[in-house]
Design a protein around this motif. Sequence first.
Motif, PDB file in Angstrom:
ATOM      1  N   LEU A  83       0.833  -1.202   0.000  1.00 29.89           N
ATOM      2  CA  LEU A  83       0.000   0.000   0.000  1.00 29.89           C
ATOM      3  C   LEU A  83       0.868   1.253   0.000  1.00 29.89           C
ATOM      4  O   LEU A  83       0.603   2.223  -0.733  1.00 29.89           O
ATOM      5  N   THR A  84       1.920   1.237   0.810  1.00 25.61           N
ATOM      6  CA  THR A  84       2.842   2.372   0.854  1.00 25.61           C
ATOM      7  C   THR A  84       3.523   2.578  -0.498  1.00 25.61           C
ATOM      8  O   THR A  84       3.682   3.720  -0.961  1.00 25.61           O
ATOM      9  N   MET A  85       3.917   1.478  -1.146  1.00 22.55           N
ATOM     10  CA  MET A  85       4.561   1.589  -2.449  1.00 22.55           C
ATOM     11  C   MET A  85       3.619   2.190  -3.489  1.00 22.55           C
ATOM     12  O   MET A  85       4.038   2.965  -4.352  1.00 22.55           O
ATOM     13  N   CYS A  86       2.341   1.856  -3.406  1.00 26.25           N
ATOM     14  CA  CYS A  86       1.353   2.458  -4.325  1.00 26.25           C
ATOM     15  C   CYS A  86       1.309   3.967  -4.144  1.00 26.25           C
ATOM     16  O   CYS A  86       1.251   4.729  -5.122  1.00 26.25           O
ATOM     17  N   ARG A  87       1.352   4.413  -2.888  1.00 28.28           N
ATOM     18  CA  ARG A  87       1.310   5.854  -2.625  1.00 28.28           C
ATOM     19  C   ARG A  87       2.602   6.532  -3.104  1.00 28.28           C
ATOM     20  O   ARG A  87       2.572   7.635  -3.650  1.00 28.28           O
ATOM     21  N   VAL A  88       3.746   5.871  -2.887  1.00 24.91           N
ATOM     22  CA  VAL A  88       5.032   6.436  -3.321  1.00 24.91           C
ATOM     23  C   VAL A  88       5.081   6.542  -4.841  1.00 24.91           C
ATOM     24  O   VAL A  88       5.520   7.568  -5.396  1.00 24.91           O
ATOM     25  N   VAL A  89       4.628   5.494  -5.532  1.00 28.54           N
ATOM     26  CA  VAL A  89       4.627   5.512  -6.995  1.00 28.54           C
ATOM     27  C   VAL A  89       3.711   6.619  -7.515  1.00 28.54           C
ATOM     28  O   VAL A  89       4.054   7.325  -8.484  1.00 28.54           O
ATOM     29  N   THR A  90       2.569   6.800  -6.886  1.00 27.28           N
ATOM     30  CA  THR A  90       1.659   7.877  -7.292  1.00 27.28           C
ATOM     31  C   THR A  90       2.327   9.238  -7.141  1.00 27.28           C
ATOM     32  O   THR A  90       2.255  10.091  -8.044  1.00 27.28           O
ATOM     33  N   TYR A  91       2.994   9.438  -6.014  1.00 28.01           N
ATOM     34  CA  TYR A  91       3.691  10.717  -5.781  1.00 28.01           C
ATOM     35  C   TYR A  91       4.783  10.946  -6.830  1.00 28.01           C
ATOM     36  O   TYR A  91       4.864  12.030  -7.423  1.00 28.01           O
ATOM     37  N   LEU A  92       5.607   9.932  -7.070  1.00 20.55           N
ATOM     38  CA  LEU A  92       6.710  10.088  -8.031  1.00 20.55           C
ATOM     39  C   LEU A  92       6.182  10.326  -9.447  1.00 20.55           C
ATOM     40  O   LEU A  92       6.747  11.118 -10.209  1.00 20.55           O
ATOM     41  N   ALA A  93       5.094   9.636  -9.801  1.00 22.77           N
ATOM     42  CA  ALA A  93       4.518   9.823 -11.133  1.00 22.77           C
ATOM     43  C   ALA A  93       3.954  11.229 -11.294  1.00 22.77           C
ATOM     44  O   ALA A  93       4.133  11.869 -12.338  1.00 22.77           O
TER      45      ALA A  93
END
Length: 291
Positions: free
Chosen positions: A272-282
């Motif tokens: 779940l955290t990785m999904c949020r990090v990927v969204t931020y970076l994108a």
Amino acid sequence: LINTRLGTIYWRSPAYNRSRMVIYVMIALILGSIFLPETWAPDSYSETQMTSLLSTTFISFIITGVLAINSVLPVMLMIRDNFYRQRQSGMVDDVSFSMALGVAEKWFIVVSCFLFCVVFLPCAGLGLEFGRAISFSGIFCFNTAIYSYAGQAFMCLVPGMPQAQILASIFIGLNNFFSGLIVRPQYLTGFFAIPFWITPGHYVYEGLVVSLFYNLTTPVIATQGSRFYHELGCMDDEPCVGTVWAYVDSFFGGRFQRSHLYYDVLTLGFILTMCRVVTYLALKHFNFTAS
């Protein structure tokens, strides 16, 4: 201010959130009603009934997850394109917007999952003990959140809806095939063990199964000649009875264990955290406005 604005956008998208809540309740009623004639602590189960319970548990998180990821994509596309315009004018930054996306979504996830579990568990005669119901509901919320936030991440990673739908389809397919029901864990060896261990559905399904069935001693009548029958050491032509948890343990080849539940939660939290990090970076590095 951004949280309030995104919350308003979500609430004013009835096709996404309010209808999602209604559909969750309808799905819970449909799946739970399958067991209504046999609900409320039956004296015993057959192997067929147990397989049906395990299959319904699997379908419950798959179908609601598919609904979550498919419904978030068009809403996220609109929000993403608005963000690009607002960032260009200096009205918003990447960090605050990414955080607001998570905050605005989470309440709808929690409410939807609560409504599903409050209907499904009593109808199916499952999780009537408070601790089991809480554990099931928590894992179920994790699943919906991962599907929803993965949909947000996919929409931010690619130019448009067709590409995001392809990514979502791959994600759904992996969860369908490698969660542990269509092909059980004991048969996923060699190369196929890799997607099993990296697929979120594996940890969701294990968490749901052990939350509901661990240490349940309700009798399960073994079918003569079945694997469960022979594992119980029964002789031909004699009645053979095990327990719910013994059947579940046999069904999954001993791979789903209560001791794994904490690791399941930690792994789902990491995904779940990785999904949020990927969204931020994108959001930070990509801009598909011209697309």
